[in-house]
Design a protein around this motif. Sequence first.
Motif, PDB file in Angstrom:
ATOM      1  N   PRO A 119      32.320  37.707  46.557  1.00  0.00           N
ATOM      2  CA  PRO A 119      33.317  38.723  46.162  1.00  0.00           C
ATOM      3  C   PRO A 119      34.433  38.847  47.194  1.00  0.00           C
ATOM      4  CG  PRO A 119      31.141  39.482  45.572  1.00  0.00           C
ATOM      5  CD  PRO A 119      30.956  38.193  46.345  1.00  0.00           C
ATOM      6  N   ASN A 120      35.657  38.898  46.683  1.00  0.00           N
ATOM      7  CA  ASN A 120      36.830  38.757  47.546  1.00  0.00           C
ATOM      8  C   ASN A 120      37.610  40.052  47.701  1.00  0.00           C
ATOM      9  OD1 ASN A 120      39.783  38.074  48.067  1.00  0.00           O
ATOM     10  ND2 ASN A 120      38.824  36.084  48.438  1.00  0.00           N
ATOM     11  N   ASP A 121      37.906  40.712  46.571  1.00  0.00           N
ATOM     12  CA  ASP A 121      38.719  41.930  46.654  1.00  0.00           C
ATOM     13  C   ASP A 121      38.283  42.879  45.555  1.00  0.00           C
ATOM     14  OD1 ASP A 121      40.563  43.579  47.851  1.00  0.00           O
ATOM     15  OD2 ASP A 121      42.202  42.127  47.735  1.00  0.00           O
ATOM     16  N   VAL A 122      38.552  44.162  45.766  1.00  0.00           N
ATOM     17  CA  VAL A 122      37.943  45.192  44.912  1.00  0.00           C
ATOM     18  C   VAL A 122      38.892  46.371  44.765  1.00  0.00           C
ATOM     19  CG1 VAL A 122      36.744  46.163  46.931  1.00  0.00           C
ATOM     20  CG2 VAL A 122      35.853  46.618  44.630  1.00  0.00           C
ATOM     21  N   PRO A 177      40.239  33.782  41.367  1.00  0.00           N
ATOM     22  CA  PRO A 177      40.764  35.161  41.308  1.00  0.00           C
ATOM     23  C   PRO A 177      40.662  35.807  42.680  1.00  0.00           C
ATOM     24  CG  PRO A 177      38.569  35.067  40.355  1.00  0.00           C
ATOM     25  CD  PRO A 177      38.970  33.644  40.646  1.00  0.00           C
ATOM     26  N   ASN A 178      41.687  36.576  43.044  1.00  0.00           N
ATOM     27  CA  ASN A 178      41.745  37.060  44.420  1.00  0.00           C
ATOM     28  C   ASN A 178      42.108  38.544  44.443  1.00  0.00           C
ATOM     29  OD1 ASN A 178      42.215  37.200  47.282  1.00  0.00           O
ATOM     30  ND2 ASN A 178      42.462  34.989  47.291  1.00  0.00           N
ATOM     31  N   GLY A 179      43.288  38.926  44.966  1.00  0.00           N
ATOM     32  CA  GLY A 179      43.651  40.341  45.010  1.00  0.00           C
ATOM     33  C   GLY A 179      43.797  40.915  43.608  1.00  0.00           C
ATOM     34  N   PRO A 225      49.558  34.143  46.480  1.00  0.00           N
ATOM     35  CA  PRO A 225      49.260  35.567  46.371  1.00  0.00           C
ATOM     36  C   PRO A 225      47.790  35.814  46.676  1.00  0.00           C
ATOM     37  CG  PRO A 225      49.299  34.587  44.198  1.00  0.00           C
ATOM     38  CD  PRO A 225      49.590  33.469  45.179  1.00  0.00           C
ATOM     39  N   ASP A 226      47.543  36.646  47.670  1.00  0.00           N
ATOM     40  CA  ASP A 226      46.173  37.028  48.020  1.00  0.00           C
ATOM     41  C   ASP A 226      46.053  38.505  47.669  1.00  0.00           C
ATOM     42  OD1 ASP A 226      43.692  37.439  49.267  1.00  0.00           O
ATOM     43  OD2 ASP A 226      44.112  36.043  50.884  1.00  0.00           O
ATOM     44  N   GLY A 227      46.089  39.399  48.657  1.00  0.00           N
ATOM     45  CA  GLY A 227      46.018  40.824  48.345  1.00  0.00           C
ATOM     46  C   GLY A 227      47.388  41.432  48.120  1.00  0.00           C
TER      47      GLY A 227
HETATM   48 MG    MG Z   1      41.700  38.134  49.211  1.00  0.00          MG
END
Ligand code: MG
Length: 297
Positions: A119-122, A177-179, A225-227
């Motif tokens: 899990p990367n972002d929430v 899938p990221n931010g 694009p990340d967060g």
């Molecule tokens: Mg991220």
Amino acid sequence: MADGIYEIIDDRFRALFNGSAALDLIHTGCRWSEGPVWFKDGNYLLWSDIPNNRMMRYIPDGGVSVYRADARYSNGNTRDRQGRLVTCEHGARRVTRTEIDGSITVIADSFEGKRLNSPNDVVVHSDGSIWFTDPTYGIQSDYEGHKATPEQETNNVYRVDPQTGAIEAMVRDFVQPNGLAFSPDETKLYVADSGSPRHIRVFDVVAGRTLANGRVFCTVDPGLPDGFRFDIDGNLWTSAGDGVHCFAPDGTLIGKILTPERVANLTFGGPKGNRLYIAATSSIYAVYLTTNGAALS
Ligand code: MG
């Protein structure tokens, strides 16, 4: 046109920054800074330093310290509606909540009987549902977690139901899938894909729990694009290879904040929510803007 650290691409960007506001170096010496989250009630910033397997805390005028050692290679962080810390953990391949007494509650660690990737972002919806992304970055090597073979066939966007705790795959066709973030009115969900192509997609949120009409909102270049986060007017501020890119609600790139290091994530903070904290590789930078974050989380 450049104005110090600001690059103006569209005149709408001029209302969002003060040209005399400098980019402040808050801290350096991390390996990969990620997951910044502001605690307004405590007046401090937390973030993850993934390869060093620790979480850090910055107290304005109070310095930087290790908040959590052996953080299970934490990545993205947010707060729920009760103010509790919610964290993505690469190492344990799960999403957790840190209770007020400091104990850890597991929110999600598997789907359809198989372990999550990393899990990367929430983000937390106002109804209490928890939405997170699950790319493979944290199991590709031992640098940001523990190397392992993915068990999931696809890298999904998930929703955890606030009543039942059930985990549901909401989108299954992302590469990485990221931010992710809701628009300020929560009528749309935006999710970055940092695979290929590198863009941010937007979905209509129907009745608070179903996604529809997915389409590409913007492409980020250079970098990926990340967060990202929203300001109160619905402008999207995203990480990029050369700094922070600001997109108007119509998807137009209107300006940039240029930084010395590649940016992974950011969050609005400070007592007034007008200070943008930027997680950029080895460092945390901050800048005062003339807009405010959509939600202090
Ligand atoms: Mg991220």
